[in-house]
Design an enzyme around this catalytic site. Structure first.
Site, PDB file in Angstrom:
ATOM      1  N   ARG A 214      90.611  51.696 -26.193  1.00 50.67           N
ATOM      2  CA  ARG A 214      89.809  50.935 -25.236  1.00 50.67           C
ATOM      3  C   ARG A 214      90.767  50.122 -24.379  1.00 50.67           C
ATOM      4  O   ARG A 214      91.840  49.757 -24.824  1.00 50.67           O
ATOM      5  CB  ARG A 214      88.900  49.948 -25.953  1.00 50.67           C
ATOM      6  CG  ARG A 214      87.640  50.383 -26.682  1.00 50.67           C
ATOM      7  CD  ARG A 214      87.452  51.787 -27.059  1.00 50.67           C
ATOM      8  NE  ARG A 214      86.222  51.953 -27.825  1.00 50.67           N
ATOM      9  CZ  ARG A 214      86.201  52.436 -29.062  1.00 50.67           C
ATOM     10  NH1 ARG A 214      87.318  52.745 -29.685  1.00 50.67           N
ATOM     11  NH2 ARG A 214      85.043  52.607 -29.677  1.00 50.67           N
TER      12      ARG A 214
ATOM     13  N   LYS B  88      74.702  44.029 -38.436  1.00 52.06           N
ATOM     14  CA  LYS B  88      73.813  42.864 -38.543  1.00 52.06           C
ATOM     15  C   LYS B  88      72.390  43.287 -38.897  1.00 52.06           C
ATOM     16  O   LYS B  88      71.465  42.499 -38.766  1.00 52.06           O
ATOM     17  CB  LYS B  88      73.803  42.092 -37.223  1.00 52.06           C
ATOM     18  CG  LYS B  88      75.171  41.554 -36.794  1.00 52.06           C
ATOM     19  CD  LYS B  88      75.041  40.773 -35.485  1.00 52.06           C
ATOM     20  CE  LYS B  88      76.360  40.678 -34.764  1.00 52.06           C
ATOM     21  NZ  LYS B  88      76.205  40.114 -33.406  1.00 52.06           N
TER      22      LYS B  88
ATOM     23  N   ARG C 100      79.604  33.868 -22.863  1.00 52.86           N
ATOM     24  CA  ARG C 100      79.476  33.237 -24.169  1.00 52.86           C
ATOM     25  C   ARG C 100      80.475  32.104 -24.286  1.00 52.86           C
ATOM     26  O   ARG C 100      81.647  32.253 -23.910  1.00 52.86           O
ATOM     27  CB  ARG C 100      79.746  34.254 -25.304  1.00 52.86           C
ATOM     28  CG  ARG C 100      78.862  35.483 -25.271  1.00 52.86           C
ATOM     29  CD  ARG C 100      77.380  35.164 -25.405  1.00 52.86           C
ATOM     30  NE  ARG C 100      77.067  34.498 -26.647  1.00 52.86           N
ATOM     31  CZ  ARG C 100      76.709  35.115 -27.769  1.00 52.86           C
ATOM     32  NH1 ARG C 100      76.604  36.419 -27.782  1.00 52.86           N
ATOM     33  NH2 ARG C 100      76.436  34.430 -28.854  1.00 52.86           N
TER      34      ARG C 100
ATOM     35  N   ARG D 144      62.368  32.775 -31.127  1.00 53.26           N
ATOM     36  CA  ARG D 144      62.680  33.276 -29.785  1.00 53.26           C
ATOM     37  C   ARG D 144      62.221  34.717 -29.531  1.00 53.26           C
ATOM     38  O   ARG D 144      62.431  35.241 -28.439  1.00 53.26           O
ATOM     39  CB  ARG D 144      64.182  33.103 -29.515  1.00 53.26           C
ATOM     40  CG  ARG D 144      64.555  31.609 -29.544  1.00 53.26           C
ATOM     41  CD  ARG D 144      65.983  31.357 -29.213  1.00 53.26           C
ATOM     42  NE  ARG D 144      66.305  31.739 -27.854  1.00 53.26           N
ATOM     43  CZ  ARG D 144      67.516  31.633 -27.317  1.00 53.26           C
ATOM     44  NH1 ARG D 144      68.502  31.160 -28.044  1.00 53.26           N
ATOM     45  NH2 ARG D 144      67.734  31.991 -26.077  1.00 53.26           N
TER      46      ARG D 144
ATOM     47  N   PRO E 277      72.520  35.025 -36.471  1.00 51.30           N
ATOM     48  CA  PRO E 277      73.096  35.463 -37.748  1.00 51.30           C
ATOM     49  C   PRO E 277      74.076  36.621 -37.528  1.00 51.30           C
ATOM     50  O   PRO E 277      73.765  37.562 -36.804  1.00 51.30           O
ATOM     51  CB  PRO E 277      71.876  35.923 -38.552  1.00 51.30           C
ATOM     52  CG  PRO E 277      70.692  35.317 -37.862  1.00 51.30           C
ATOM     53  CD  PRO E 277      71.070  35.163 -36.431  1.00 51.30           C
ATOM     54  N   GLU E 278      75.250  36.517 -38.134  1.00 49.76           N
ATOM     55  CA  GLU E 278      76.251  37.581 -38.031  1.00 49.76           C
ATOM     56  C   GLU E 278      76.437  38.213 -39.418  1.00 49.76           C
ATOM     57  O   GLU E 278      75.668  37.919 -40.335  1.00 49.76           O
ATOM     58  CB  GLU E 278      77.568  36.987 -37.492  1.00 49.76           C
ATOM     59  CG  GLU E 278      77.379  36.296 -36.140  1.00 49.76           C
ATOM     60  CD  GLU E 278      78.670  35.708 -35.574  1.00 49.76           C
ATOM     61  OE1 GLU E 278      79.756  36.234 -35.859  1.00 49.76           O
ATOM     62  OE2 GLU E 278      78.581  34.712 -34.843  1.00 49.76           O
TER      63      GLU E 278
END
Ligand SMILES: [Zn+2]
Length: 280
Positions: free
Chosen positions: A163, A66, A268, A124, A2-3
């Site tokens: 960054r 989140k 990912r 999980r 879930p985001e």
């Protein structure tokens, strides 16, 4: 996982008592606790958790990144669903007036004074709950909220340029920006025509503005569609039927028709259109 849009949807329906949850939990007092998997509690340990949470009333429910943020009378309860966590509201008793049996992957349950209970199910086991006096101890390291109006194009451009990282892992770093995961990052990068491996400090001012707009556009679209219902987690959303690139390897790009590519970035699965998202 879930985001932001999925967690926002859960917060809204739990608050309003709409959708898949038919009862609002706002104003409910916690009268009982079942700790079914002790490690679900990040802090405190079960004994302390039970002692502190019983008698507390849910005053409000919001989201930060989140995290679900339950403001209780004296504490804040934070829940992070991680990979497979989900919440459900149900009657604590079955039709015969007996305590309703728990399901296989139920980890934590809070019983309320209205006969309902909130159950945290997590196959999980990566999901966590924190009961704290000061939520900043858990949430303090998070980056800004992408939908916060205070996050201007200029601030976002400066953030990218301070960054020197590849865009996809940077956008998914919760200390940089709170709420994005694999799906919405892929979708936003495609909408902004940026390659996931492009370097943040090389993004132009114009492209940076387009990226922030794209992130907001995809998150708002996700919220409007009640999130995406994938990864075994169902909450009534249908954004999964409207993905531009995510999970669509080999299918045509909605923009140019080129087959979508799947690559791996920071371990990912990552989906791009090789035509629209070129690495300069
Ligand atoms: Zn394309």
């Amino acid at each position: 996982m879930p985001e932001l849009p999925e967690v926002e949807t859960i917060a809204r329906v739990l608050r309003d008592g709409t959708g898949i949850y038919n009862t609002s939990i706002i104003g409910c007092q916690i009268t009982g606790v079942h700790v079914l998997w002790a490690r679900t509690l990040a802090t405190p340990k079960p004994k302390g958790f039970i002692k502190q949470v019983i008698g507390q009333t849910v005053q409000s429910l919001s989201r930060r990144g989140k995290f679900l943020v339950f403001s209780l009378t004296d504490y804040t309860l934070l829940i992070h669903l991680r990979m497979s966590g989900d919440l459900r509201v149900e009657s604590a008793q079955d039709e015969n007036g007996k305590s309703r049996p728990f399901e296989k992957h139920d980890r934590l349950a809070l019983e309320f004074n209205n006969g309902q209970r909130l159950v945290f199910n997590d196959m999980r086991k990566f999901g966590r709950a924190w009961l704290v006096k000061d939520s900043a101890k858990v949430l303090g390291g998070l980056g800004p909220e992408p939908l916060d109006k205070g996050l201007t194009h200029k601030i976002f451009f400066d953030m990218l340029h301070s960054r020197k990282r590849q865009l996809k892992p940077l956008l998914m770093d919760q200390r940089f920006l709170a709420g994005l995961g694999n799906i919405y990052t892929d979708e936003a990068l495609h909408l902004a025509w940026l390659h996931p491996l492009a370097l943040s400090h090389q993004v132009t001012r114009e492209a940076s503005g387009q990226l922030l707009d794209a992130i907001r556009c995809m998150l708002k679209e996700g919220i409007r569609r009640n999130g995406a219902s994938i990864d075994r987690v169902y909450r009534g959303g249908d954004f999964q039927n409207h993905f531009r690139v995510y999970g669509r390897a080999g299918s045509p790009c909605p923009n140019c028709g080129t087959p979508i590519d799947r690559l791996v970035v920071s371990q990912r699965g990552t989906h791009i259109c090789p035509q629209c998202q070129q690495l300069d």
